[in-house]
Design a protein around this motif. Structure first.
Motif, mmCIF file in Angstrom:
data_model
loop_
_atom_site.group_PDB
_atom_site.id
_atom_site.type_symbol
_atom_site.label_atom_id
_atom_site.label_comp_id
_atom_site.label_asym_id
_atom_site.label_seq_id
_atom_site.Cartn_x
_atom_site.Cartn_y
_atom_site.Cartn_z
ATOM 1 N N ILE A 172 21.302 31.641 19.048
ATOM 2 C CA ILE A 172 21.474 30.323 18.424
ATOM 3 C C ILE A 172 20.145 29.554 18.422
ATOM 4 C CG2 ILE A 172 22.562 28.047 18.760
ATOM 5 C CD1 ILE A 172 25.102 29.625 19.660
ATOM 6 N N ALA A 173 19.430 29.617 19.537
ATOM 7 C CA ALA A 173 18.136 28.913 19.615
ATOM 8 C C ALA A 173 17.141 29.498 18.605
ATOM 9 C CB ALA A 173 17.580 29.010 21.034
ATOM 10 N N THR A 174 17.150 30.827 18.442
ATOM 11 C CA THR A 174 16.223 31.457 17.490
ATOM 12 C C THR A 174 16.634 31.149 16.052
ATOM 13 O OG1 THR A 174 15.884 33.237 19.100
ATOM 14 C CG2 THR A 174 15.125 33.651 16.856
ATOM 15 N N LEU A 175 17.919 31.276 15.771
ATOM 16 C CA LEU A 175 18.397 30.994 14.411
ATOM 17 C C LEU A 175 18.175 29.536 14.033
ATOM 18 C CD1 LEU A 175 21.687 33.115 14.385
ATOM 19 C CD2 LEU A 175 19.714 33.440 12.871
ATOM 20 N N ALA A 176 18.224 28.641 15.031
ATOM 21 C CA ALA A 176 18.015 27.209 14.751
ATOM 22 C C ALA A 176 16.620 26.950 14.192
ATOM 23 C CB ALA A 176 18.248 26.385 16.021
ATOM 24 N N GLN A 177 15.684 27.862 14.478
ATOM 25 C CA GLN A 177 14.320 27.689 13.955
ATOM 26 C C GLN A 177 14.215 28.074 12.483
ATOM 27 O OE1 GLN A 177 11.834 30.048 16.557
ATOM 28 N NE2 GLN A 177 12.595 28.999 18.371
ATOM 29 N N VAL A 178 15.201 28.817 11.978
ATOM 30 C CA VAL A 178 15.075 29.313 10.602
ATOM 31 C C VAL A 178 16.264 28.948 9.710
ATOM 32 C CG1 VAL A 178 13.677 31.296 11.348
ATOM 33 C CG2 VAL A 178 16.152 31.567 11.111
ATOM 34 N N SER A 179 17.360 28.497 10.314
ATOM 35 C CA SER A 179 18.593 28.385 9.535
ATOM 36 C C SER A 179 19.316 27.063 9.780
ATOM 37 C CB SER A 179 19.521 29.545 9.912
ATOM 38 O OG SER A 179 20.803 29.356 9.385
ATOM 39 N N ASP A 180 20.116 26.685 8.786
ATOM 40 C CA ASP A 180 20.989 25.513 8.953
ATOM 41 C C ASP A 180 22.384 25.914 9.448
ATOM 42 O OD1 ASP A 180 22.068 26.793 6.793
ATOM 43 O OD2 ASP A 180 21.576 25.224 5.337
#
Ligand SMILES: [Zn+2]
Length: 367
Positions: A172-180
């Motif tokens: 979730i932390a990684t996806l938060a950098q690239v995704s909404d």
């Protein structure tokens, strides 16, 4: 702070559900029998978890609770764990929602009672961790006016559930950098312990929770599915052999996802630990020469995606490349890594750079 922002984005984005599209193909599953040493016989755990230990770390004006899990005897923070508790206030008993921060800590400025009962359920709008029967929960009583550390072991039953939670938090932390997060519109259920390591129709099945790379790989299938990145293969597969285009893409991308959420893009020796015991540790940078050299090999597909975003030693440039890769592969519905590479070039990626990475990783596949 960062974690709170991520969480806020996470909650906000969940309120805007996007239109659910039909699945890509009838096959939305991956059988990963080769992936881990875990037993295929499911054990039954008690779903009401307890920490493996509790340590008193001194006094505090209110109460401070830190949740950690030991990995190779070093503490790791258990972030994003949501607790409910009841506190006595001047206005009477009140339910309070708490969540562990980036260091795994909850701090209450005041606490007028003698103890607090903290309760957590491993069930969120977007994911849940359960046995085959029910969702896991955690209930613990801690003293007020004290600092307490809740300790989970690396691979105790409770520690393995917490480990799965930690992998999800990293994702979730990684996806938060690239995704909404709009792509993630169906809850993913993590079933542990299950009868194998595999993904099927929004269910991630796991034999061992502490195998961070295997957990990340299976979660990668779920994300690949929801983000409609590409097709699934189906059937069994071996990491050093060549098989179908779709299977190599889905398996390679799932491993790439596991590496991306866990490993620093600047790591000169990026590798997994548990994934595929027969060939462990799986290294990304130099694929052994006995591994099939075509673009229908999953190990090489993993390394291809990794090389696309780690080319620059500068961490920030890598993050920009990761965001670009995510955006350009979202809804790609690719049937092969070749189709993925062509899509990137059609969307403005430097053609010579993509071809260079291609040649480097697929020596037996001249384009
Ligand atoms: Zn897989």
């Amino acid at each position: 702070m960062k974690t709170k922002l991520h969480l806020l984005l996470f909650i906000l984005s969940f309120t805007t559900t996007s239109l659910a599209l039909p699945p890509l193909s009838p096959v939305r599953s991956s059988d990963d029998r080769q992936l881990s040493r875990g037993s295929t016989r499911a054990l039954e755990f008690n779903e009401a978890l307890l920490p493996d230990g509790m340590q008193n770390m001194g006094t505090h004006p209110g109460a401070q609770i830190q949740v950690i899990r030991l990995v190779k005897n070093a503490p790791t923070a258990v972030t994003g764990l949501r607790f409910k508790t009841v506190m006595n206030t001047r206005l009477g008993a009140r339910q309070v929602d708490l969540i562990t921060d980036a260091s795994g800590t909850i701090t209450l400025p005041s606490c007028s009672q003698s103890t607090l009962v903290l309760q957590s359920e491993f069930r969120e709008p977007r994911y849940g961790i359960s046995s085959r029967r029910k969702y896991y929960s955690l209930r613990v009583e801690v003293p007020c006016q004290a600092k307490t550390v809740l300790v989970f072991k690396e691979d105790s039953p409770a520690g393995q559930v917490v480990s799965i939670h930690q992998v999800i938090q990293r994702a979730i932390a990684t996806l938060a950098q690239v995704s909404d997060f709009k792509f993630w519109d169906r809850p993913i259920r993590f079933i542990f312990p299950s009868d194998g390591d595999y993904y099927s129709n929004d269910q991630v099945n796991l034999t061992l929770g502490h195998q961070w790379d295997v957990v990340g790989h299976e979660m990668g299938h779920a994300i690949y599915d929801q983000a409609r990145i590409g097709l699934f293969g189906g059937g069994s597969h071996k990491i050093d052999e060549c098989y179908t285009n779709a299977m190599a893409l889905s398996e390679g991308w799932a491993s790439f996802f596991s590496g991306w959420i866990h490993i620093d893009l600047r790591d000169p020796d990026a590798k997994f630990e548990y994934l595929v015991p027969r060939r462990a540790p799986i290294r990304f940078e130099h694929v052994p020469s006995d591994v099939c050299g075509k673009s229908t090999n999953e190990w090489r597909v993993n390394s291809f995606f990794w090389d696309l975003i780690d080319l620059n030693a500068d961490g920030e440039v890598s993050q920009i490349a990761a965001k670009r890769l995510w955006d350009d592969m979202l809804d790609a519905r690719a049937g092969s890594v070749k189709a993925a590479a062509e899509r990137l070039m059609s969307r403005g990626w430097d053609k010579s750079q993509v071809l260079q990475v291609w040649k480097l990783n697929f020596p037996q596949d001249a384009r």
